[in-house]
Design a protein around this motif. Structure first.
Motif, mmCIF file in Angstrom:
data_model
loop_
_atom_site.group_PDB
_atom_site.id
_atom_site.type_symbol
_atom_site.label_atom_id
_atom_site.label_comp_id
_atom_site.label_asym_id
_atom_site.label_seq_id
_atom_site.Cartn_x
_atom_site.Cartn_y
_atom_site.Cartn_z
ATOM 1 N N UNK A 96 0.804 -1.215 0.000
ATOM 2 C CA UNK A 96 0.000 0.000 0.000
ATOM 3 C C UNK A 96 0.826 1.250 0.000
ATOM 4 N N UNK A 97 1.870 1.250 -0.776
ATOM 5 C CA UNK A 97 2.754 2.390 -0.718
ATOM 6 C C UNK A 97 3.042 3.017 -2.079
ATOM 7 N N UNK A 98 4.077 2.544 -2.761
ATOM 8 C CA UNK A 98 4.496 3.223 -3.991
ATOM 9 C C UNK A 98 3.557 2.965 -5.154
ATOM 10 N N UNK A 99 3.347 4.014 -5.934
ATOM 11 C CA UNK A 99 2.567 3.911 -7.157
ATOM 12 C C UNK A 99 3.453 4.270 -8.346
ATOM 13 N N UNK A 100 3.113 3.646 -9.498
ATOM 14 C CA UNK A 100 3.716 4.053 -10.776
ATOM 15 C C UNK A 100 2.582 4.628 -11.614
ATOM 16 N N UNK A 101 2.718 5.889 -12.016
ATOM 17 C CA UNK A 101 1.646 6.572 -12.717
ATOM 18 C C UNK A 101 1.800 6.471 -14.225
ATOM 19 N N UNK A 102 0.663 6.444 -14.927
ATOM 20 C CA UNK A 102 0.666 6.541 -16.372
ATOM 21 C C UNK A 102 0.919 7.973 -16.817
ATOM 22 N N UNK A 103 1.023 8.152 -18.135
ATOM 23 C CA UNK A 103 1.343 9.474 -18.688
ATOM 24 C C UNK A 103 0.161 10.429 -18.669
ATOM 25 N N UNK A 104 -1.041 9.897 -18.435
ATOM 26 C CA UNK A 104 -2.206 10.760 -18.324
ATOM 27 C C UNK A 104 -3.075 10.781 -19.576
ATOM 28 N N UNK B 23 8.532 20.246 1.780
ATOM 29 C CA UNK B 23 7.148 19.786 1.794
ATOM 30 C C UNK B 23 6.762 19.487 3.243
ATOM 31 N N UNK B 24 5.569 19.953 3.642
ATOM 32 C CA UNK B 24 5.078 19.704 4.994
ATOM 33 C C UNK B 24 3.650 19.189 4.909
ATOM 34 N N UNK B 25 3.353 18.115 5.664
ATOM 35 C CA UNK B 25 1.977 17.600 5.729
ATOM 36 C C UNK B 25 1.514 17.602 7.182
ATOM 37 N N UNK B 26 0.185 17.761 7.339
ATOM 38 C CA UNK B 26 -0.352 17.915 8.692
ATOM 39 C C UNK B 26 -1.229 16.757 9.127
ATOM 40 N N UNK B 27 -1.131 15.601 8.430
ATOM 41 C CA UNK B 27 -2.023 14.480 8.738
ATOM 42 C C UNK B 27 -1.339 13.317 9.442
ATOM 43 N N UNK B 28 -0.119 13.504 9.895
ATOM 44 C CA UNK B 28 0.590 12.432 10.592
ATOM 45 C C UNK B 28 0.791 11.208 9.690
ATOM 46 N N UNK B 29 0.941 11.450 8.393
ATOM 47 C CA UNK B 29 1.165 10.355 7.441
ATOM 48 C C UNK B 29 2.572 9.809 7.575
ATOM 49 N N UNK B 30 2.677 8.470 7.463
ATOM 50 C CA UNK B 30 4.012 7.863 7.490
ATOM 51 C C UNK B 30 4.747 8.078 6.162
ATOM 52 N N UNK B 90 6.126 17.785 -7.479
ATOM 53 C CA UNK B 90 4.964 17.572 -6.625
ATOM 54 C C UNK B 90 5.338 16.693 -5.440
ATOM 55 N N UNK B 91 4.891 17.104 -4.269
ATOM 56 C CA UNK B 91 5.050 16.314 -3.063
ATOM 57 C C UNK B 91 3.704 15.677 -2.734
ATOM 58 N N UNK B 92 3.728 14.501 -2.127
ATOM 59 C CA UNK B 92 2.495 13.835 -1.715
ATOM 60 C C UNK B 92 2.738 13.089 -0.415
ATOM 61 N N UNK B 93 1.648 12.769 0.291
ATOM 62 C CA UNK B 93 1.770 11.973 1.509
ATOM 63 C C UNK B 93 0.592 11.020 1.626
ATOM 64 N N UNK B 94 0.787 9.947 2.403
ATOM 65 C CA UNK B 94 -0.294 8.980 2.623
ATOM 66 C C UNK B 94 0.008 8.178 3.885
ATOM 67 N N UNK B 95 -1.000 7.471 4.388
ATOM 68 C CA UNK B 95 -0.745 6.508 5.449
ATOM 69 C C UNK B 95 -0.028 5.314 4.847
ATOM 70 N N UNK B 96 0.749 4.628 5.689
ATOM 71 C CA UNK B 96 1.461 3.454 5.208
ATOM 72 C C UNK B 96 0.520 2.267 5.159
#
Lengths: 111, 114
Positions: A96-104, B23-30, B90-96
């Motif tokens: 449930x972690x890394x994703x590989x994205x398509x070109x859109x 990049x800073x996130x405020x949701x306590x994402x791992x 682009x920066x992103x965050x999510x739960x583990x």
């Protein structure tokens, strides 16, 4: 390996339907769909999980064919607000972690 | 609402300069991620962090490094900027996971290297 999205671009009139496809060469654990409007961050639409569970948007639907390693996003009765670039993100591991994205796929809805 | 913020919307730097994108996130994402977005290529993962001080290379790590000293903050570093690093970041965050979770994206930093 980046998943392949088709079509690259599509133009619709309001009220028409569209299908966007996402195909991978690897076995998939989940497929994620995002929409990005011009100048904005990508926004989550939908997650489809191996085994059929689906979470997401109430006006857009999607399917996930695990055997064919493909997903399709269905936009019905399109609205002007549907315009944007649609990305699929594929996950090959079960963490449930890394994703590989398509070109859109660029979608433009005209009035 | 989840909020992911990035230090600058636009940045112009010269070739050879050291560049920091924060990049800073405020949701306590791992999990936190740095992507590069170029026309026709989609979002390509540069680096991924699943915990403080932990990192993994993505698909295009060359020329970049990252730092995660605190859970909420993830920095992308260009040690010596080059013109081919001109791009949207682009920066992103999510739960583990598992299970897989939504990634929340920041507004992006458009970097131009002259």
């Amino acid at each position: 390996q980046q998943p392949v999205q088709s079509p690259q671009a599509v133009i619709l009139r309001e009220g028409e339907d569209a299908v966007i496809n996402c195909s991978s060469s690897k076995a998939l654990y989940s497929v994620h769909w995002y929409r990005q409007k011009h100048g904005e961050a990508p926004v989550f639409l939908m997650i489809l999980l191996k085994g059929g569970e689906q979470k997401g948007h109430d006006k857009i639907s999607a399917s996930f064919n695990e055997k064919k390693q493909q997903s399709s996003l269905y936009l019905t009765a399109s609205q002007l607000s549907y315009s944007g670039t649609y990305f699929c993100g594929t996950e090959i591991g079960e963490y449930g972690n890394k994703l590989v994205f398509g070109a859109g796929t660029i979608l433009r809805v005209k009035s | 609402d989840v909020k992911v913020t990035q230090s600058s919307r636009y940045l112009v730097k010269r070739t050879g300069e050291k560049v920091f994108l924060e990049c800073v996130q405020d949701m306590d994402h791992e999990n936190m991620f740095w992507y590069r977005q170029d026309p026709g290529l989609g979002l390509r993962l540069i680096y991924f962090s699943y915990d403080v001080k932990m990192k993994e290379k993505g698909d295009i790590p060359e020329g970049y490094s990252v730092s995660r000293e605190k859970k909420e903050r993830f920095s992308l570093i260009l040690e010596s900027a080059s013109t081919n690093q001109t791009s949207m970041y682009l920066c992103a965050s999510s739960f583990r996971g598992p299970p897989p979770d939504t990634q929340y994206f920041g507004p992006g930093t458009r970097l131009t290297v002259l």
